[in-house]
Design a protein around this motif. Structure first.
Motif, PDB file in Angstrom:
ATOM      1  N   THR A 150       0.812  -1.217   0.000  1.00 33.12           N
ATOM      2  CA  THR A 150       0.000   0.000   0.000  1.00 33.12           C
ATOM      3  C   THR A 150       0.847   1.270   0.000  1.00 33.12           C
ATOM      4  O   THR A 150       0.342   2.349  -0.317  1.00 33.12           O
ATOM      5  CB  THR A 150      -0.943   0.043   1.218  1.00 33.12           C
ATOM      6  OG1 THR A 150      -0.169   0.029   2.433  1.00 33.12           O
ATOM      7  CG2 THR A 150      -1.888  -1.155   1.204  1.00 33.12           C
ATOM      8  N   SER A 151       2.122   1.158   0.346  1.00 32.85           N
ATOM      9  CA  SER A 151       2.988   2.342   0.321  1.00 32.85           C
ATOM     10  C   SER A 151       3.161   2.875  -1.093  1.00 32.85           C
ATOM     11  O   SER A 151       3.598   4.014  -1.283  1.00 32.85           O
ATOM     12  CB  SER A 151       4.352   2.011   0.941  1.00 32.85           C
ATOM     13  OG  SER A 151       5.045   1.052   0.157  1.00 32.85           O
ATOM     14  N   HIS A 154      -2.370   5.102  -3.597  1.00 32.24           N
ATOM     15  CA  HIS A 154      -2.957   6.338  -3.063  1.00 32.24           C
ATOM     16  C   HIS A 154      -3.401   6.096  -1.622  1.00 32.24           C
ATOM     17  O   HIS A 154      -3.838   5.010  -1.264  1.00 32.24           O
ATOM     18  CB  HIS A 154      -4.153   6.744  -3.932  1.00 32.24           C
ATOM     19  CG  HIS A 154      -4.672   8.111  -3.631  1.00 32.24           C
ATOM     20  ND1 HIS A 154      -5.536   8.371  -2.582  1.00 32.24           N
ATOM     21  CD2 HIS A 154      -4.443   9.309  -4.240  1.00 32.24           C
ATOM     22  CE1 HIS A 154      -5.821   9.663  -2.560  1.00 32.24           C
ATOM     23  NE2 HIS A 154      -5.177  10.264  -3.556  1.00 32.24           N
ATOM     24  N   LYS A 155      -3.323   7.122  -0.798  1.00 33.49           N
ATOM     25  CA  LYS A 155      -3.609   6.959   0.629  1.00 33.49           C
ATOM     26  C   LYS A 155      -5.049   6.517   0.894  1.00 33.49           C
ATOM     27  O   LYS A 155      -5.318   5.807   1.868  1.00 33.49           O
ATOM     28  CB  LYS A 155      -3.306   8.246   1.385  1.00 33.49           C
ATOM     29  CG  LYS A 155      -4.129   9.448   0.960  1.00 33.49           C
ATOM     30  CD  LYS A 155      -3.735  10.683   1.773  1.00 33.49           C
ATOM     31  CE  LYS A 155      -4.559  11.905   1.371  1.00 33.49           C
ATOM     32  NZ  LYS A 155      -4.170  13.105   2.159  1.00 33.49           N
ATOM     33  N   ILE A 156      -5.988   6.918   0.033  1.00 32.56           N
ATOM     34  CA  ILE A 156      -7.380   6.487   0.225  1.00 32.56           C
ATOM     35  C   ILE A 156      -7.504   4.985  -0.019  1.00 32.56           C
ATOM     36  O   ILE A 156      -8.148   4.267   0.740  1.00 32.56           O
ATOM     37  CB  ILE A 156      -8.317   7.261  -0.729  1.00 32.56           C
ATOM     38  CG1 ILE A 156      -8.296   8.745  -0.382  1.00 32.56           C
ATOM     39  CG2 ILE A 156      -9.737   6.692  -0.670  1.00 32.56           C
ATOM     40  CD1 ILE A 156      -9.156   9.609  -1.286  1.00 32.56           C
ATOM     41  N   ARG A 157      -6.847   4.507  -1.072  1.00 27.24           N
ATOM     42  CA  ARG A 157      -6.855   3.073  -1.359  1.00 27.24           C
ATOM     43  C   ARG A 157      -6.139   2.317  -0.248  1.00 27.24           C
ATOM     44  O   ARG A 157      -6.545   1.211   0.133  1.00 27.24           O
ATOM     45  CB  ARG A 157      -6.183   2.804  -2.706  1.00 27.24           C
ATOM     46  CG  ARG A 157      -6.075   1.336  -3.064  1.00 27.24           C
ATOM     47  CD  ARG A 157      -7.439   0.717  -3.287  1.00 27.24           C
ATOM     48  NE  ARG A 157      -7.955   1.012  -4.607  1.00 27.24           N
ATOM     49  CZ  ARG A 157      -9.242   1.175  -4.882  1.00 27.24           C
ATOM     50  NH1 ARG A 157     -10.134   1.100  -3.914  1.00 27.24           N
ATOM     51  NH2 ARG A 157      -9.648   1.421  -6.111  1.00 27.24           N
ATOM     52  N   ARG A 158      -5.090   2.898   0.289  1.00 29.09           N
ATOM     53  CA  ARG A 158      -4.326   2.268   1.363  1.00 29.09           C
ATOM     54  C   ARG A 158      -5.221   1.981   2.570  1.00 29.09           C
ATOM     55  O   ARG A 158      -5.224   0.876   3.102  1.00 29.09           O
ATOM     56  CB  ARG A 158      -3.176   3.192   1.760  1.00 29.09           C
ATOM     57  CG  ARG A 158      -2.199   2.633   2.771  1.00 29.09           C
ATOM     58  CD  ARG A 158      -1.156   3.687   3.100  1.00 29.09           C
ATOM     59  NE  ARG A 158      -0.647   4.307   1.872  1.00 29.09           N
ATOM     60  CZ  ARG A 158      -0.135   5.533   1.820  1.00 29.09           C
ATOM     61  NH1 ARG A 158      -0.091   6.280   2.903  1.00 29.09           N
ATOM     62  NH2 ARG A 158       0.324   6.011   0.680  1.00 29.09           N
ATOM     63  N   GLN A 159      -6.012   2.962   2.960  1.00 29.52           N
ATOM     64  CA  GLN A 159      -6.891   2.782   4.108  1.00 29.52           C
ATOM     65  C   GLN A 159      -7.985   1.764   3.814  1.00 29.52           C
ATOM     66  O   GLN A 159      -8.357   0.963   4.673  1.00 29.52           O
ATOM     67  CB  GLN A 159      -7.526   4.122   4.492  1.00 29.52           C
ATOM     68  CG  GLN A 159      -8.353   4.062   5.760  1.00 29.52           C
ATOM     69  CD  GLN A 159      -7.549   3.541   6.945  1.00 29.52           C
ATOM     70  OE1 GLN A 159      -6.441   4.012   7.233  1.00 29.52           O
ATOM     71  NE2 GLN A 159      -8.089   2.545   7.642  1.00 29.52           N
TER      72      GLN A 159
END
Length: 279
Positions: A150-151, A154-159
């Motif tokens: 996830t790094s 995108h941060k939204i997809r990561r969460q």
């Protein structure tokens, strides 16, 4: 499409996002020994004629659209696991993840072993033996590898990925193999999904070579058509208040429309009509 059997002779393949070929399809709790490699098809595809390319493309589109129906029959948690594994390999993250720091090479290999086994069987149960496919790395290690992937997203997809893993983790690692609980017959009530399959098959038919290929597509199209008796029975069935179009108020479909599904992810950016896409 509506088959409840796990012993299907030909399973639709997922897209090539990080897909590895399974050389040794032993049960999920078996020791190591998988030889994994990327599937390369560009060279073979480039040698096809234009009609053959279009036939292959639309047939693959129809097959991939069937994936969600097969996942739903494999186990209740399979659609969520599929979405998790699909998301985590976006942006070609699988090419960027390296075994370094807190993530070991064994953990990365065991993660991709699980991914390969899952997609090869289109669910978290072996399509031949019925044995449950459980990750060989412990949950905390699986999460570490997810976080490393996830790094690169995108941060939204990561969460979304981490939240989804939290939801499905218990079912992924549970040793429960109650066949009656996990096998869910698919009744073809999602008319949108059936329309996508039908449109893709009709487009494939226009480019299918004469002979067995054309006959096979025709046969599948016939099976997609509901019988007149079945339509009459559904029309006469009393509808419950608040129920959906199929009279059942399918909560799972409502959740997917709100949050997205593996089928929605694959169709993003694509026309729902193969004829428009071809033009």
């Amino acid at each position: 499409v509506g088959s409840t059997s796990r012993g299907m002779s030909a399973l639709p393949q997922p897209p090539s996002h990080g897909l590895r070929e399974v050389r040794d399809k032993r049960c999920g709790d078996a020791p190591g020994g998988l030889s994994l490699r990327k599937l390369l098809c560009q060279e073979a595809f480039s040698q096809l004629s234009e009609d053959e390319k279009r036939y292959a493309y639309y047939l693959c589109t129809a097959a991939w659209s069937c994936t969600r129906a097969i996942l739903e029959q494999a186990s209740p948690e399979s659609p969520q696991i599929a979405l998790l594994l699909y998301w985590v390999c976006q942006e070609k993250a699988y090419e960027k993840v390296k075994a370094e720091g807190a993530v070991t090479e064994a953990e990365v290999e065991q993660f991709y072993e699980y991914l390969a086994r899952f997609w090869a069987n289109l669910g978290n149960y072996d399509a031949t033996t019925g044995a449950k496919i459980i990750p060989r790395l412990k949950p905390s290690s699986f999460e570490k590898v997810l976080i490393r992937h996830t790094s690169f997203l995108h941060k939204i997809r990561r969460q979304s990925i981490l939240s989804l893993f939290e939801e499905v983790q218990e079912a992924m690692y549970s040793a429960d193999e109650d066949l009656e609980e996990r096998c869910v017959p698919w009744h073809g009530s999602d008319k949108g999904l059936l329309r996508r399959i039908e449109k893709a098959l009709k487009a494939a038919k226009r480019h299918a070579p004469d002979g067995p290929s054309l006959e096979a597509v025709d046969e599948v199209l016939k099976q997609l058509k509901p019988s007149e008796d079945g339509q009459a029975k559904r029309a006469a069935r009393p509808r419950r208040e608040g129920a959906g179009e199929d009279g059942g108020g399918n909560a799972i479909q409502a959740k997917e429309r709100k949050e997205g599904s593996i089928d929605d992810e694959q169709s993003d950016g694509q026309s729902d009509n193969p004829e428009e896409e071809e033009e």
